[in-house]
Design an enzyme around this catalytic site. Structure first.
Site, PDB file in Angstrom:
ATOM      1  N   GLN A  71       5.004  33.856 -36.125  1.00 40.54           N
ATOM      2  CA  GLN A  71       4.057  33.420 -35.100  1.00 40.54           C
ATOM      3  C   GLN A  71       4.078  34.384 -33.911  1.00 40.54           C
ATOM      4  O   GLN A  71       5.145  34.738 -33.418  1.00 40.54           O
ATOM      5  CB  GLN A  71       4.360  32.008 -34.593  1.00 40.54           C
ATOM      6  N   CYS A 101       1.310  26.462 -27.134  1.00 45.56           N
ATOM      7  CA  CYS A 101       2.494  26.345 -26.280  1.00 45.56           C
ATOM      8  C   CYS A 101       2.081  25.935 -24.863  1.00 45.56           C
ATOM      9  O   CYS A 101       1.161  26.506 -24.288  1.00 45.56           O
ATOM     10  CB  CYS A 101       3.269  27.660 -26.249  1.00 45.56           C
ATOM     11  N   LYS A 140      -1.909  27.574 -34.568  1.00 44.74           N
ATOM     12  CA  LYS A 140      -1.319  26.318 -34.103  1.00 44.74           C
ATOM     13  C   LYS A 140      -1.853  26.064 -32.695  1.00 44.74           C
ATOM     14  O   LYS A 140      -1.754  26.920 -31.821  1.00 44.74           O
ATOM     15  CB  LYS A 140       0.203  26.400 -34.081  1.00 44.74           C
ATOM     16  N   GLY A 202       3.535  16.701 -33.733  1.00 40.93           N
ATOM     17  CA  GLY A 202       3.624  15.823 -32.568  1.00 40.93           C
ATOM     18  C   GLY A 202       4.095  14.430 -32.921  1.00 40.93           C
ATOM     19  O   GLY A 202       3.524  13.784 -33.799  1.00 40.93           O
ATOM     20  N   ARG A 226      10.853  19.355 -32.575  1.00 40.79           N
ATOM     21  CA  ARG A 226      12.073  18.818 -31.950  1.00 40.79           C
ATOM     22  C   ARG A 226      12.858  17.892 -32.872  1.00 40.79           C
ATOM     23  O   ARG A 226      14.075  17.768 -32.743  1.00 40.79           O
ATOM     24  CB  ARG A 226      11.704  18.081 -30.658  1.00 40.79           C
TER      25      ARG A 226
END
Length: 316
Positions: A71, A101, A140, A202, A226
């Site tokens: 990326q 981001c 993304k 998400g 995460r």
């Protein structure tokens, strides 16, 4: 079906690109535990074209981690084209463009989700990258800059028109950051509007979230960010719950320690012992979470600089 280039996976589970997290060692651990596709940390296009060694090191990939995407991020079209060509030379399976981001230092230079403030420019940038390389190019992004500018359906159509092979949608706006619930309802709307594969991102924090995301939205892939930090077993558990309806592998303290040491061992092979041991400190909170005397052990581990001492303390 997540079909990008030579990759063709039903209900793919992807490891998201994350700064200072998804280096080779972590990507390999996640692949071993069931991640279908992994991505590098996001790489600064300006650093690449200026031959910054630290930046270029983030591009390095090895055969064992495939399929893998690199990326890149940036706001200057010429720089992004140059960076894409440099990335292509590393032979990844795809090149991904970061248009999602939300952190200030990325948005402040007009990159990441800042590109959502000027959709025509975003499309122009993506088209330039697509036209400059032979590898599949994916993107993304987020559903919009804020609640008053959610244009993800239109963005998806325009990106498909310029040759993007797949799109990952983080179902929050840039203003939300990681706060609030991700709105998964946008995924079916995007899928209806385009024919390229769509990945959901998400609020995917455990294995049940992965299963729910597939069942609720019909997404082609789920990307975990995460939720994988300190818990790379999420991929294993997600596969089990999707295939069998329940999680049958017990993630006990022994497995956590074994995985932590495997992760560190792989990092040493890439970075060298001292650097790998020091950089591994950020992962102890996740790996030791819930263990007896975890805080005391972690404090000890933060002082160690060699592998044998780390291994001895963890096994003890």
């Amino acid at each position: 079906m997540f079909k990008v280039g030579k990759i063709e996976i039903e209900k793919a589970i992807l490891l998201a690109p994350m700064e200072d997290v998804t280096d080779i060692s972590f990507r390999l651990v996640c692949r071993e535990l069931g991640a279908d596709v992994v991505y590098t940390e996001f790489v600064n296009s300006e650093g690449l074209i200026r031959s910054n060694e630290k930046t270029h090191n983030k591009l390095k990939i090895i055969e064992e981690e495939r399929p893998v995407g690199i990326q890149i991020y940036g706001s200057n079209i010429e720089s992004m084209v140059g960076a894409a060509r440099i990335a292509e030379a590393e032979s990844p399976d795809m090149i991904d463009i970061n248009a999602g981001c939300w952190v200030k230092n990325v948005v402040g230079c007009g990159a990441g989700s800042a590109l959502l403030k000027d959709i025509p420019y975003l499309v122009e940038l993506v088209k330039a990258v697509v036209d400059s390389v032979s590898l599949p190019v994916t993107v993304k992004t987020r559903i919009g800059w804020d609640n008053n500018s959610i244009q993800i359906v239109e963005v998806a159509k325009r990106l498909e028109d310029v040759g993007v092979s797949a799109l990952t949608v983080h179902c929050r706006t840039r203003v939300m950051g990681h706060k609030g619930d991700a709105d998964w309802s946008w995924i079916p709307k995007v899928k209806e509007a385009v024919s390229i594969p769509i990945a959901l991102n998400g609020n995917v924090l455990d294995a049940s979230d992965v299963k729910q995301a597939f069942n609720q939205t019909g997404t082609d892939a789920v990307m975990i960010a995460r939720g994988a930090i300190g818990n790379p077993w999420i991929f294993l558990e997600a596969k089990e719950i999707m295939e069998k309806g329940y999680i049958h592998t017990k993630i006990d303290d022994e497995m956590k320690i074994k995985t932590c040491l495997r992760h560190l061992d792989l990092a040493i092979g890439v970075k060298g012992e001292r650097r790998a041991v020091i950089e591994h400190r950020k992962f102890y909170s996740g790996y030791l979470k819930g263990m007896h005397h975890a805080s005391k052990i972690r404090n000890t581990m933060m002082q160690l600089t060699d592998y044998n001492s780390v291994r001895e303390n963890l096994l003890e």
